[in-house]
Design a protein around this motif. Structure first.
Motif, PDB file in Angstrom:
ATOM      1  N   ALA A   1      35.280  40.580  85.340  1.00 56.38           N
ATOM      2  CA  ALA A   1      36.204  41.556  85.700  1.00 56.38           C
ATOM      3  C   ALA A   1      36.428  42.635  84.745  1.00 56.38           C
ATOM      4  O   ALA A   1      37.090  43.607  85.228  1.00 56.38           O
ATOM      5  N   PHE A   2      36.333  42.509  83.488  1.00 59.91           N
ATOM      6  CA  PHE A   2      36.639  43.404  82.484  1.00 59.91           C
ATOM      7  C   PHE A   2      35.301  43.799  81.752  1.00 59.91           C
ATOM      8  O   PHE A   2      34.847  43.075  81.005  1.00 59.91           O
ATOM      9  N   ASP A   3      35.053  45.030  81.922  1.00 62.00           N
ATOM     10  CA  ASP A   3      33.675  45.360  81.449  1.00 62.00           C
ATOM     11  C   ASP A   3      34.050  45.876  80.128  1.00 62.00           C
ATOM     12  O   ASP A   3      34.302  47.146  79.982  1.00 62.00           O
ATOM     13  N   ASP A   4      33.896  45.143  78.933  1.00 63.60           N
ATOM     14  CA  ASP A   4      34.112  45.592  77.589  1.00 63.60           C
ATOM     15  C   ASP A   4      32.877  45.679  77.017  1.00 63.60           C
ATOM     16  O   ASP A   4      32.246  44.794  76.710  1.00 63.60           O
ATOM     17  N   GLY A   5      32.709  46.958  76.314  1.00 59.79           N
ATOM     18  CA  GLY A   5      31.468  47.101  75.500  1.00 59.79           C
ATOM     19  C   GLY A   5      31.117  46.090  74.565  1.00 59.79           C
ATOM     20  O   GLY A   5      30.090  45.612  74.267  1.00 59.79           O
ATOM     21  N   ARG A   6      32.339  45.590  73.959  1.00 55.13           N
ATOM     22  CA  ARG A   6      32.132  44.577  72.471  1.00 55.13           C
ATOM     23  C   ARG A   6      31.561  43.559  72.898  1.00 55.13           C
ATOM     24  O   ARG A   6      30.775  42.689  72.484  1.00 55.13           O
ATOM     25  N   VAL A   7      32.420  42.973  74.084  1.00 56.45           N
ATOM     26  CA  VAL A   7      32.000  41.758  74.798  1.00 56.45           C
ATOM     27  C   VAL A   7      30.388  41.747  75.486  1.00 56.45           C
ATOM     28  O   VAL A   7      29.584  40.637  75.160  1.00 56.45           O
ATOM     29  N   ARG A   8      30.325  42.923  76.207  1.00 57.67           N
ATOM     30  CA  ARG A   8      28.816  43.072  76.530  1.00 57.67           C
ATOM     31  C   ARG A   8      27.673  43.069  75.307  1.00 57.67           C
ATOM     32  O   ARG A   8      26.577  42.487  75.314  1.00 57.67           O
ATOM     33  N   ALA A   9      28.091  43.792  74.246  1.00 62.53           N
ATOM     34  CA  ALA A   9      26.952  43.522  73.152  1.00 62.53           C
ATOM     35  C   ALA A   9      27.143  42.214  72.494  1.00 62.53           C
ATOM     36  O   ALA A   9      25.933  41.699  72.140  1.00 62.53           O
ATOM     37  N   GLU A  10      28.045  41.373  72.562  1.00 65.46           N
ATOM     38  CA  GLU A  10      28.062  40.132  72.010  1.00 65.46           C
ATOM     39  C   GLU A  10      27.287  39.228  73.040  1.00 65.46           C
ATOM     40  O   GLU A  10      26.089  38.338  72.461  1.00 65.46           O
ATOM     41  N   ALA A  11      27.428  39.163  74.185  1.00 64.84           N
ATOM     42  CA  ALA A  11      26.752  38.527  75.176  1.00 64.84           C
ATOM     43  C   ALA A  11      25.106  39.014  74.906  1.00 64.84           C
ATOM     44  O   ALA A  11      24.307  38.060  74.973  1.00 64.84           O
ATOM     45  N   HIS A  12      24.908  40.106  74.657  1.00 62.23           N
ATOM     46  CA  HIS A  12      23.432  40.590  74.522  1.00 62.23           C
ATOM     47  C   HIS A  12      22.919  39.801  73.393  1.00 62.23           C
ATOM     48  O   HIS A  12      21.650  39.343  73.364  1.00 62.23           O
ATOM     49  N   ARG A  13      23.794  39.992  72.112  1.00 59.88           N
ATOM     50  CA  ARG A  13      23.252  39.382  70.964  1.00 59.88           C
ATOM     51  C   ARG A  13      22.859  37.835  71.163  1.00 59.88           C
ATOM     52  O   ARG A  13      22.273  37.332  70.432  1.00 59.88           O
ATOM     53  N   ASN A  14      23.849  37.249  71.558  1.00 53.68           N
ATOM     54  CA  ASN A  14      23.676  35.909  72.182  1.00 53.68           C
ATOM     55  C   ASN A  14      22.606  35.616  73.194  1.00 53.68           C
ATOM     56  O   ASN A  14      22.256  34.242  73.533  1.00 53.68           O
ATOM     57  N   GLY A  15      21.577  36.634  73.528  1.00 51.18           N
ATOM     58  CA  GLY A  15      20.565  36.315  74.553  1.00 51.18           C
ATOM     59  C   GLY A  15      20.973  36.247  75.897  1.00 51.18           C
ATOM     60  O   GLY A  15      19.927  35.661  76.865  1.00 51.18           O
ATOM     61  N   CYS A  16      22.014  36.722  76.532  1.00 49.92           N
ATOM     62  CA  CYS A  16      22.112  36.912  78.007  1.00 49.92           C
ATOM     63  C   CYS A  16      21.043  37.670  78.796  1.00 49.92           C
ATOM     64  O   CYS A  16      20.800  38.679  77.980  1.00 49.92           O
ATOM     65  N   PHE A  17      20.730  37.107  79.836  1.00 52.11           N
ATOM     66  CA  PHE A  17      19.424  37.825  80.752  1.00 52.11           C
ATOM     67  C   PHE A  17      20.209  39.158  81.163  1.00 52.11           C
ATOM     68  O   PHE A  17      19.655  40.150  81.454  1.00 52.11           O
ATOM     69  N   ALA A  18      21.572  39.057  81.760  1.00 58.13           N
ATOM     70  CA  ALA A  18      22.231  40.354  82.156  1.00 58.13           C
ATOM     71  C   ALA A  18      23.778  40.070  82.269  1.00 58.13           C
ATOM     72  O   ALA A  18      24.299  39.021  81.947  1.00 58.13           O
ATOM     73  N   TYR A  19      24.036  41.286  82.213  1.00 58.73           N
ATOM     74  CA  TYR A  19      25.843  41.218  82.213  1.00 58.73           C
ATOM     75  C   TYR A  19      26.433  42.237  83.438  1.00 58.73           C
ATOM     76  O   TYR A  19      25.771  43.372  83.440  1.00 58.73           O
ATOM     77  N   LEU A  20      27.050  41.847  84.153  1.00 57.85           N
ATOM     78  CA  LEU A  20      27.223  42.543  85.600  1.00 57.85           C
ATOM     79  C   LEU A  20      29.054  42.526  85.435  1.00 57.85           C
ATOM     80  O   LEU A  20      29.609  41.446  85.375  1.00 57.85           O
ATOM     81  N   PRO A  21      29.496  43.732  85.817  1.00 57.77           N
ATOM     82  CA  PRO A  21      30.913  43.571  86.078  1.00 57.77           C
ATOM     83  C   PRO A  21      31.197  43.061  87.729  1.00 57.77           C
ATOM     84  O   PRO A  21      30.442  42.999  88.415  1.00 57.77           O
TER      85      PRO A  21
END
Length: 67
Positions: free
Chosen positions: A29-49
């Motif tokens: 529910a909270f689109d946070d750039g830092r969280v998005r970057a960490e998710a991608h560093r951890n190998g997430c396939f996608a990040y959606l609000p």
């Protein structure tokens, strides 16, 4: 991004550390750039609000690699 005692990002790190190859989709529910970057560093396939429309989510799910 929060799941009670463990955050989704901690769960994602745990899955990767234990060899899981499941595609991880982070939805928050909270689109946070830092969280998005960490998710991608951890190998997430996608990040959606959470406000993403159903068509966007459906298209993403159809594009997931077979496990």
């Amino acid at each position: 991004v929060q799941l009670g005692a463990m955050s989704r990002l901690e769960l994602q790190r745990h899955l990767r550390a234990n060899g899981s190859r499941l595609p991880v989709v982070v939805m928050t529910a909270f689109d946070d750039g830092r969280v998005r970057a960490e998710a991608h560093r951890n190998g997430c396939f996608a990040y959606l609000p959470k406000e993403s429309d159903g068509e966007e989510l459906l298209a993403l799910l159809r594009s997931l690699p077979a496990c």
